[in-house]
Motif scaffolding. Sequence first.
Motif, PDB file in Angstrom:
ATOM      1  N   ALA A  87     126.359   9.687  17.647  1.00 20.40           N
ATOM      2  CA  ALA A  87     127.406  10.108  18.065  1.00 20.40           C
ATOM      3  C   ALA A  87     128.848   9.355  17.576  1.00 20.40           C
ATOM      4  N   VAL A  88     129.222  10.497  16.117  1.00 25.23           N
ATOM      5  CA  VAL A  88     130.561   9.622  15.497  1.00 25.23           C
ATOM      6  C   VAL A  88     132.177   9.696  16.658  1.00 25.23           C
ATOM      7  N   ARG A  89     132.911   9.081  16.428  1.00 26.87           N
ATOM      8  CA  ARG A  89     134.568   8.977  17.222  1.00 26.87           C
ATOM      9  C   ARG A  89     135.120   9.534  16.327  1.00 26.87           C
ATOM     10  N   GLU A  90     135.801  11.150  17.456  1.00 28.07           N
ATOM     11  CA  GLU A  90     136.726  11.761  16.626  1.00 28.07           C
ATOM     12  C   GLU A  90     137.924  11.967  17.937  1.00 28.07           C
ATOM     13  N   GLY A  91     138.892  10.672  17.777  1.00 25.97           N
ATOM     14  CA  GLY A  91     139.915  11.012  18.339  1.00 25.97           C
ATOM     15  C   GLY A  91     139.139  10.149  20.290  1.00 25.97           C
ATOM     16  N   ASP A  92     139.154  11.133  20.809  1.00 25.59           N
ATOM     17  CA  ASP A  92     139.148  11.295  22.191  1.00 25.59           C
ATOM     18  C   ASP A  92     137.731  11.617  22.907  1.00 25.59           C
ATOM     19  N   THR A  93     136.962  12.256  21.779  1.00 24.48           N
ATOM     20  CA  THR A  93     135.700  12.696  21.858  1.00 24.48           C
ATOM     21  C   THR A  93     134.980  12.283  20.987  1.00 24.48           C
ATOM     22  N   TYR A  94     133.387  12.009  21.200  1.00 22.30           N
ATOM     23  CA  TYR A  94     132.125  12.123  20.527  1.00 22.30           C
ATOM     24  C   TYR A  94     131.837  12.784  19.867  1.00 22.30           C
ATOM     25  N   VAL A  95     131.588  13.670  18.824  1.00 29.65           N
ATOM     26  CA  VAL A  95     130.466  14.339  18.395  1.00 29.65           C
ATOM     27  C   VAL A  95     129.150  13.966  18.071  1.00 29.65           C
ATOM     28  N   VAL A  96     128.531  14.445  18.911  1.00 27.11           N
ATOM     29  CA  VAL A  96     126.971  14.053  19.077  1.00 27.11           C
ATOM     30  C   VAL A  96     125.976  15.290  17.681  1.00 27.11           C
ATOM     31  N   ASN A  97     125.203  14.250  17.221  1.00 26.35           N
ATOM     32  CA  ASN A  97     124.011  15.206  16.038  1.00 26.35           C
ATOM     33  C   ASN A  97     123.036  14.838  16.029  1.00 26.35           C
ATOM     34  N   GLY A  98     121.786  15.909  16.880  1.00 22.36           N
ATOM     35  CA  GLY A  98     120.287  15.000  17.131  1.00 22.36           C
ATOM     36  C   GLY A  98     119.583  16.120  17.388  1.00 22.36           C
ATOM     37  N   GLN A  99     118.768  15.163  18.136  1.00 24.33           N
ATOM     38  CA  GLN A  99     117.188  15.309  18.557  1.00 24.33           C
ATOM     39  C   GLN A  99     116.794  14.678  20.072  1.00 24.33           C
ATOM     40  N   LYS A 100     116.463  14.936  21.098  1.00 21.86           N
ATOM     41  CA  LYS A 100     116.214  14.481  22.127  1.00 21.86           C
ATOM     42  C   LYS A 100     115.111  15.088  21.957  1.00 21.86           C
ATOM     43  N   THR A 101     113.656  14.082  22.391  1.00 21.74           N
ATOM     44  CA  THR A 101     112.322  14.984  23.292  1.00 21.74           C
ATOM     45  C   THR A 101     111.830  14.584  24.370  1.00 21.74           C
ATOM     46  N   TRP A 102     111.053  15.330  24.942  1.00 18.15           N
ATOM     47  CA  TRP A 102     110.292  14.644  25.779  1.00 18.15           C
ATOM     48  C   TRP A 102     110.872  14.553  27.477  1.00 18.15           C
ATOM     49  N   THR A 103     112.195  15.857  27.256  1.00 15.51           N
ATOM     50  CA  THR A 103     112.702  15.548  28.720  1.00 15.51           C
ATOM     51  C   THR A 103     112.370  16.060  29.276  1.00 15.51           C
ATOM     52  N   THR A 104     111.764  15.488  30.556  1.00 19.09           N
ATOM     53  CA  THR A 104     111.380  15.826  31.292  1.00 19.09           C
ATOM     54  C   THR A 104     112.396  16.697  32.873  1.00 19.09           C
ATOM     55  N   LEU A 105     111.605  17.910  32.779  1.00 17.84           N
ATOM     56  CA  LEU A 105     112.646  18.996  33.909  1.00 17.84           C
ATOM     57  C   LEU A 105     113.857  19.017  33.121  1.00 17.84           C
ATOM     58  N   GLY A 106     114.380  19.106  31.749  1.00 13.23           N
ATOM     59  CA  GLY A 106     115.539  19.118  31.490  1.00 13.23           C
ATOM     60  C   GLY A 106     115.916  20.827  31.566  1.00 13.23           C
ATOM     61  N   ASP A 166      98.190  21.147  30.037  1.00 14.55           N
ATOM     62  CA  ASP A 166      97.897  21.986  31.456  1.00 14.55           C
ATOM     63  C   ASP A 166      98.685  23.500  31.204  1.00 14.55           C
ATOM     64  N   GLY A 167      99.064  23.608  30.661  1.00 18.28           N
ATOM     65  CA  GLY A 167     100.222  24.820  30.761  1.00 18.28           C
ATOM     66  C   GLY A 167     101.211  25.055  31.054  1.00 18.28           C
ATOM     67  N   GLY A 168     100.979  23.450  31.877  1.00 21.30           N
ATOM     68  CA  GLY A 168     103.014  23.544  32.461  1.00 21.30           C
ATOM     69  C   GLY A 168     103.930  23.389  31.330  1.00 21.30           C
ATOM     70  N   HIS A 169     105.002  23.900  32.028  1.00 26.89           N
ATOM     71  CA  HIS A 169     106.818  23.988  31.460  1.00 26.89           C
ATOM     72  C   HIS A 169     107.638  22.517  31.436  1.00 26.89           C
ATOM     73  N   GLU A 170     106.832  21.196  31.993  1.00 25.72           N
ATOM     74  CA  GLU A 170     107.363  19.785  32.091  1.00 25.72           C
ATOM     75  C   GLU A 170     108.440  19.186  31.135  1.00 25.72           C
ATOM     76  N   VAL A 171     107.943  19.255  30.435  1.00 28.18           N
ATOM     77  CA  VAL A 171     108.745  18.677  28.929  1.00 28.18           C
ATOM     78  C   VAL A 171     109.726  19.491  28.178  1.00 28.18           C
ATOM     79  N   ASN A 172     110.706  19.483  27.078  1.00 24.28           N
ATOM     80  CA  ASN A 172     111.894  20.136  26.430  1.00 24.28           C
ATOM     81  C   ASN A 172     112.386  18.517  25.509  1.00 24.28           C
ATOM     82  N   GLU A 173     112.210  19.937  23.879  1.00 24.43           N
ATOM     83  CA  GLU A 173     113.099  19.207  23.666  1.00 24.43           C
ATOM     84  C   GLU A 173     114.858  19.878  23.560  1.00 24.43           C
ATOM     85  N   VAL A 174     115.288  18.986  22.590  1.00 23.10           N
ATOM     86  CA  VAL A 174     116.776  18.868  23.664  1.00 23.10           C
ATOM     87  C   VAL A 174     117.661  18.861  21.988  1.00 23.10           C
ATOM     88  N   PHE A 175     118.387  19.698  21.981  1.00 22.03           N
ATOM     89  CA  PHE A 175     118.957  19.912  20.325  1.00 22.03           C
ATOM     90  C   PHE A 175     120.475  19.428  20.448  1.00 22.03           C
TER      91      PHE A 175
END
Lengths: 382, 402
Positions: free
Chosen positions: B144-163, B206-215
């Motif tokens: 997260a890079v601060r630019e004025g009043d905002t952070y600009v976020v770049n990257g990837q999260k994973t195993w995001t349950t029920l995301g 198990d075939g389920g959709h519980e977790v996600n990747e978030v970009f």
Amino acid sequence: MDFDLSEEQRLLKDSVERLLADRYDFEARKRHGREPEGFAKAMWESYAEQGLLAVPFSEEDGGIGGGPVETMIVMEAFGGALALEPYLATVVLAGGVLRHAASPAQRAEWLPGLIAGETRYAFAQSERQARYDLNDVGVTARRDGDAWVLEGEKSLVLHGDSADRLIVSARTGGSRRDRDGIGLFLVEANAEGVSRRGYPTQDGLRAAEVSLSSVRVGADAVIGDPAGALPVIERVTDEAIAALCAEAVGAMDRMHRLTVEYLKTRKQFGVTIGSFQVLQHRAAEMFIALEQARSMAFLATMMAGEDDAEERARAIAGAKVQIGRSGRIVGQGAVQLHGGVGVTMEYSVGHYFKRVTMIDQLFGDADHHLGRVARMGGLIAA
Amino acid sequence: MDLRFTPEERAFRQEVRTFFQENLPQEIRQKMIDGRHPSKDDIVTWQKILNKKGWAVPNWPVEWGGTGWDPVRQYIFLDELQSFPAPSPLQFGVYMVGPVIAQFGNEAQKKHFLPRIANIDDWWCQGFSEPGSGSDLASLKTKAVREGDTYVVNGQKTWTTLGQYADWIFCLVRTDATVKKQEGISFLLIDMKTPGITVRPIQTIDGGHEVNEVFFDDVKVPVENLVGQENKGWDYAKFLLGNERTNIARVGVSKQRIRRLKELAAIERVGDTPILENPRFREKLAALEIELKALEMTQLRVVAAERTREKGKPDPASSILKIKGSEIQQATTELLLEVVGPYALPYAAEDEGDDHLSNEPPVGPDWAGPAAPTYFNWRKISIYGGSNEIQKNIIAKAILGL
């Protein structure tokens, strides 16, 4: 829900731990074991002086009115020191029979000597064919006028060789495995017809084979109902198991500490071996097993005073299973992580391992009690 | 020392149980008993019922809706909730980000977010793990890079349950790459509707959709969504994980699964004999029950000690709870497989969740369907929340001093 000790209980714990720290290190234990009785008579006198022999008895019987928690405190400390004295035999087992079944007159006659450390008792219950079945009693007691005549063989009588008095279970009616028809009798160890063969056990304690040949006792030697003693025997055995669970926790705790200390000091390949993750994980697994055992020893302690025999038996059997299984994990791990020194007589850790192993073999091993828990329908309410 | 619950504690347990009996919709309870996942709507419906009663966020400070129960009552509530069984309030809001905001957030954040979390007006998810940062969480790279009043976020999260349902995500992001890895992390609250966020499902075995990747691709986050101080996020994460571990044994879940096992083992037969009467099965079950009883006592020891512990500082003994708790939960799924026997085989698309509802009747007894998927899915329990191997490292270092 409160796991804290009361002020009095903390004092008891401090005093017994201090006594053992001063006079029961591993070298002292070796000396104590070489005494003729296989334990330190001077320690027994000190236990009496400190009131340890009075712990579970009511104040009106001359005791201090302690309960299962107080017994747990003492036994855990004995486990840590690998104490050799006949506390389980005299205070927990025989004392338990007297507390639960003896008449006020009998208690008044017998308990003062026990509490003062002058008279030692043993509980002659198990027999060669009985394995762990408490109702399997082949020794007979035949009525002869006012007296009773005892006949038969008792086996594995803990500290039976040095006891002054024996409490003997004997069949007064029915057939060998009946639940009814079992009585309890007080027999002087030097009575005519009693012969004893004492021997050491694997853990450095003592036991005896006891032979009863036309041993005559009076009506005043009958403790409780001469045909209905099994519930007392079961209750006292449950209390003894709870006490042994605490002793095992004391021994496992010490064994685990010794092992962790060793991992921090022993060097190989130029580093302490405790820096190796594979050994750290084994020590962590031992710790988990120890704490699970401690938890079940608490449960056993809590349930030792339970009047509902089935609920008590279920919980205490469960605790014995846990103690047996944890004992394997902690004991084998402690020996393994010590390496060669772990399998030598001269170092303490192997002696803890042996005591914990023999505790599993006493009053039903893990497999025996697992079968009981299974037959009673488990521990988690449906 | 008195290991019994007091009469007041027993009355409290009964009060909780009665409330559940009278207020949890039977259909949701049945789904839980059957071992199926509650839907998003089920969780929302139930949490709103709990919130109306004032029980959605019992662990929070009283001024923000907490109940003020002592640790024993908190434990009894969760034990009843899990063993009833009822769905848990949404973990990510109630047990994770909520306590962090209540402890470290500013007044505006507390006023805005906390009531909405309690009433599940916002669905929260967790953005901690990354593809390259699992057990070594502090190595995370999403920046997260601060630019004025905002952070600009770049990257990837994973195993995001029920995301896939989430309105908001709380994220650990790198705000300083020049310092020790733990000291350059910040804790950001990010609106999932912000442009630049993409959610991709991960299907589990198990075939389920519980977790996600978030970009995150140039995602602009207002600076007022920073929790606490910049570069102090690791402290807040440790606080969060400490709270998570107190509930990690899930003793109530295992109790309920064992009750269910007994029910089903009484129905399923080998020849003419119910499996429950097979001595070998009974001994396996009894062994598991003994382990669970020991775990429950260990949990109660930790709970009792909690009364005198500083809040947010976990007892390192809770690593025992994680290890034994996960092993026991997993063992219940193995025994269930054993009970259903061959009817573990048929794979039903409905196990994939709401997106794939099927009208086909199940093959075999309808309660057999979830057995294998649950066995497969619950392998996650010894992996998430600090794998069991990491827990052993914690025991070795924090308790044994190795």
